[in-house]
Scaffold this motif. Structure first.
Motif, PDB file in Angstrom:
ATOM      1  N   GLU A   1      39.753  42.286  28.810  1.00  0.00           N
ATOM      2  CA  GLU A   1      40.508  41.774  27.663  1.00  0.00           C
ATOM      3  C   GLU A   1      41.897  41.660  27.979  1.00  0.00           C
ATOM      4  O   GLU A   1      42.538  40.730  27.421  1.00  0.00           O
ATOM      5  CB  GLU A   1      40.128  43.026  26.608  1.00  0.00           C
ATOM      6  CG  GLU A   1      40.882  42.828  25.289  1.00  0.00           C
ATOM      7  CD  GLU A   1      40.463  43.809  24.486  1.00  0.00           C
ATOM      8  OE1 GLU A   1      41.545  44.124  23.600  1.00  0.00           O
ATOM      9  OE2 GLU A   1      39.560  44.665  24.423  1.00  0.00           O
ATOM     10  N   VAL A   2      42.537  42.284  28.687  1.00  0.00           N
ATOM     11  CA  VAL A   2      43.978  42.320  28.766  1.00  0.00           C
ATOM     12  C   VAL A   2      44.453  41.244  29.872  1.00  0.00           C
ATOM     13  O   VAL A   2      45.348  40.263  29.672  1.00  0.00           O
ATOM     14  CB  VAL A   2      44.553  43.758  29.505  1.00  0.00           C
ATOM     15  CG1 VAL A   2      46.077  43.348  29.844  1.00  0.00           C
ATOM     16  CG2 VAL A   2      44.509  44.665  28.312  1.00  0.00           C
ATOM     17  N   ILE A   3      43.474  40.915  30.726  1.00  0.00           N
ATOM     18  CA  ILE A   3      43.882  39.536  31.501  1.00  0.00           C
ATOM     19  C   ILE A   3      43.632  38.461  30.727  1.00  0.00           C
ATOM     20  O   ILE A   3      44.349  37.303  30.660  1.00  0.00           O
ATOM     21  CB  ILE A   3      42.582  39.517  32.758  1.00  0.00           C
ATOM     22  CG1 ILE A   3      43.118  40.581  33.702  1.00  0.00           C
ATOM     23  CG2 ILE A   3      42.634  37.979  33.223  1.00  0.00           C
ATOM     24  CD1 ILE A   3      41.986  40.606  35.061  1.00  0.00           C
ATOM     25  N   ALA A   4      42.668  38.426  29.532  1.00  0.00           N
ATOM     26  CA  ALA A   4      42.614  37.244  28.916  1.00  0.00           C
ATOM     27  C   ALA A   4      43.600  37.199  27.755  1.00  0.00           C
ATOM     28  O   ALA A   4      44.172  36.037  27.384  1.00  0.00           O
ATOM     29  CB  ALA A   4      41.341  37.381  27.833  1.00  0.00           C
ATOM     30  N   ASP A   5      44.464  38.424  27.537  1.00  0.00           N
ATOM     31  CA  ASP A   5      45.548  38.342  26.714  1.00  0.00           C
ATOM     32  C   ASP A   5      46.795  37.837  27.518  1.00  0.00           C
ATOM     33  O   ASP A   5      47.463  36.923  27.188  1.00  0.00           O
ATOM     34  CB  ASP A   5      46.033  39.793  26.483  1.00  0.00           C
ATOM     35  CG  ASP A   5      45.226  40.380  25.382  1.00  0.00           C
ATOM     36  OD1 ASP A   5      44.442  39.712  24.668  1.00  0.00           O
ATOM     37  OD2 ASP A   5      45.042  41.499  25.154  1.00  0.00           O
TER      38      ASP A   5
ATOM     39  N   ALA B   1      53.046  30.888  37.289  1.00  0.00           N
ATOM     40  CA  ALA B   1      52.248  31.754  36.367  1.00  0.00           C
ATOM     41  C   ALA B   1      50.872  31.090  36.074  1.00  0.00           C
ATOM     42  O   ALA B   1      49.738  31.972  36.088  1.00  0.00           O
ATOM     43  CB  ALA B   1      52.947  31.527  35.033  1.00  0.00           C
ATOM     44  N   ILE B   2      50.776  30.015  36.080  1.00  0.00           N
ATOM     45  CA  ILE B   2      49.266  29.179  35.795  1.00  0.00           C
ATOM     46  C   ILE B   2      48.593  29.345  37.349  1.00  0.00           C
ATOM     47  O   ILE B   2      47.251  29.969  36.870  1.00  0.00           O
ATOM     48  CB  ILE B   2      49.427  27.740  35.676  1.00  0.00           C
ATOM     49  CG1 ILE B   2      50.163  27.471  34.262  1.00  0.00           C
ATOM     50  CG2 ILE B   2      48.165  26.955  35.832  1.00  0.00           C
ATOM     51  CD1 ILE B   2      50.708  26.197  33.998  1.00  0.00           C
TER      52      ILE B   2
ATOM     53  N   ALA C   1      45.121  31.960  37.108  1.00  0.00           N
ATOM     54  CA  ALA C   1      43.694  31.387  37.688  1.00  0.00           C
ATOM     55  C   ALA C   1      43.142  32.246  38.853  1.00  0.00           C
ATOM     56  O   ALA C   1      41.995  32.485  38.722  1.00  0.00           O
ATOM     57  CB  ALA C   1      43.841  29.724  38.164  1.00  0.00           C
ATOM     58  N   ARG C   2      44.004  32.496  39.671  1.00  0.00           N
ATOM     59  CA  ARG C   2      43.427  33.241  40.808  1.00  0.00           C
ATOM     60  C   ARG C   2      42.990  34.931  40.387  1.00  0.00           C
ATOM     61  O   ARG C   2      41.992  35.333  40.802  1.00  0.00           O
ATOM     62  CB  ARG C   2      44.601  33.657  41.852  1.00  0.00           C
ATOM     63  CG  ARG C   2      44.945  32.422  42.558  1.00  0.00           C
ATOM     64  CD  ARG C   2      45.713  32.691  43.828  1.00  0.00           C
ATOM     65  NE  ARG C   2      46.033  31.564  44.547  1.00  0.00           N
ATOM     66  CZ  ARG C   2      47.158  31.198  45.392  1.00  0.00           C
ATOM     67  NH1 ARG C   2      47.986  32.110  45.455  1.00  0.00           N
ATOM     68  NH2 ARG C   2      47.074  29.995  46.048  1.00  0.00           N
TER      69      ARG C   2
ATOM     70  N   GLN D   1      43.904  44.319  42.404  1.00  0.00           N
ATOM     71  CA  GLN D   1      44.586  43.179  43.007  1.00  0.00           C
ATOM     72  C   GLN D   1      44.484  42.073  41.778  1.00  0.00           C
ATOM     73  O   GLN D   1      45.439  41.509  41.350  1.00  0.00           O
ATOM     74  CB  GLN D   1      44.000  42.854  44.091  1.00  0.00           C
ATOM     75  CG  GLN D   1      44.357  43.769  45.337  1.00  0.00           C
ATOM     76  CD  GLN D   1      45.619  43.879  46.025  1.00  0.00           C
ATOM     77  OE1 GLN D   1      46.363  43.006  45.911  1.00  0.00           O
ATOM     78  NE2 GLN D   1      46.110  45.119  46.089  1.00  0.00           N
ATOM     79  N   ALA D   2      43.378  41.914  41.365  1.00  0.00           N
ATOM     80  CA  ALA D   2      43.530  40.767  40.061  1.00  0.00           C
ATOM     81  C   ALA D   2      44.398  41.213  38.849  1.00  0.00           C
ATOM     82  O   ALA D   2      45.037  40.339  38.307  1.00  0.00           O
ATOM     83  CB  ALA D   2      42.199  40.788  39.561  1.00  0.00           C
ATOM     84  N   ALA D   3      44.285  42.559  38.673  1.00  0.00           N
ATOM     85  CA  ALA D   3      45.023  42.831  37.517  1.00  0.00           C
ATOM     86  C   ALA D   3      46.788  42.756  37.901  1.00  0.00           C
ATOM     87  O   ALA D   3      47.344  42.248  36.966  1.00  0.00           O
ATOM     88  CB  ALA D   3      44.859  44.277  37.215  1.00  0.00           C
ATOM     89  N   GLU D   4      46.945  42.838  39.100  1.00  0.00           N
ATOM     90  CA  GLU D   4      48.389  42.699  39.450  1.00  0.00           C
ATOM     91  C   GLU D   4      48.860  41.361  39.416  1.00  0.00           C
ATOM     92  O   GLU D   4      49.902  40.799  39.216  1.00  0.00           O
ATOM     93  CB  GLU D   4      48.644  43.275  40.710  1.00  0.00           C
ATOM     94  CG  GLU D   4      50.114  43.163  41.180  1.00  0.00           C
ATOM     95  CD  GLU D   4      51.094  44.199  40.272  1.00  0.00           C
ATOM     96  OE1 GLU D   4      52.227  44.180  40.637  1.00  0.00           O
ATOM     97  OE2 GLU D   4      50.548  44.959  39.249  1.00  0.00           O
ATOM     98  N   LYS D   5      47.946  40.174  39.643  1.00  0.00           N
ATOM     99  CA  LYS D   5      48.184  39.034  39.805  1.00  0.00           C
ATOM    100  C   LYS D   5      48.227  38.579  38.215  1.00  0.00           C
ATOM    101  O   LYS D   5      49.098  37.700  37.754  1.00  0.00           O
ATOM    102  CB  LYS D   5      46.886  38.056  40.470  1.00  0.00           C
ATOM    103  CG  LYS D   5      47.076  38.088  41.902  1.00  0.00           C
ATOM    104  CD  LYS D   5      46.117  37.375  42.411  1.00  0.00           C
ATOM    105  CE  LYS D   5      45.942  37.407  44.103  1.00  0.00           C
ATOM    106  NZ  LYS D   5      45.805  38.758  44.484  1.00  0.00           N
TER     107      LYS D   5
END
Length: 134
Positions: free
Chosen positions: A115-119, A16-17, A21-22, A41-45
């Protein structure tokens, strides 16, 4: 070792960590270059990070590895049973926006994804702190 004397939740937590980060690095680059595929792709990670953190959290709650859910609905049900409202809300938001809308449907809204990646990062942090309490 985790709170149950088993390190498998640590494997979920480590994944998860690493995934969050990626995700953050890839999203930052995608946003600068306006690369929508890379943003997807970043959103899926980030969603993967939440899914792995959910498994780590459930392991810390005493579930055995073979009791972990195989799908998203099972994870949601168990998280609702064992987690806080805030964890459930973040799980649903990241699944809906990052996994379904952004990754599968290609809906790119840069501020919302950020915002959601920060969440999602906050979700991973809460799971990590819970694991460390044990």
């Amino acid at each position: 070792m985790g709170r149950n004397g088993n390190s498998s939740e640590n494997g979920h937590l480590k994944r998860a960590i690493l995934a969050i980060a990626r995700s953050k690095v890839e999203f930052t680059t995608a946003r600068k270059t306006k690369d929508q595929r890379a943003a997807s792709q970043a959103a899926e990670k980030a969603w993967l990070a939440v899914a792995e953190a959910t498994h780590a959290f459930l392991r810390c709650k005493g579930l055995a590895e073979d009791q972990l859910p195989k799908g998203q609905q099972g994870a949601f049900i168990l998280l609702r049973k064992h987690g806080s409202h805030e964890l459930v809300k973040t799980f649903l938001t990241t699944r809906g926006i990052l996994h379904t809308e952004t990754f599968y449907r290609g809906a790119i809204d840069w501020p919302t994804i950020a915002e959601v990646i920060a969440d999602a990062e906050g979700f991973v942090t809460r799971a990590r702190k819970f694991a460390e309490q044990g």
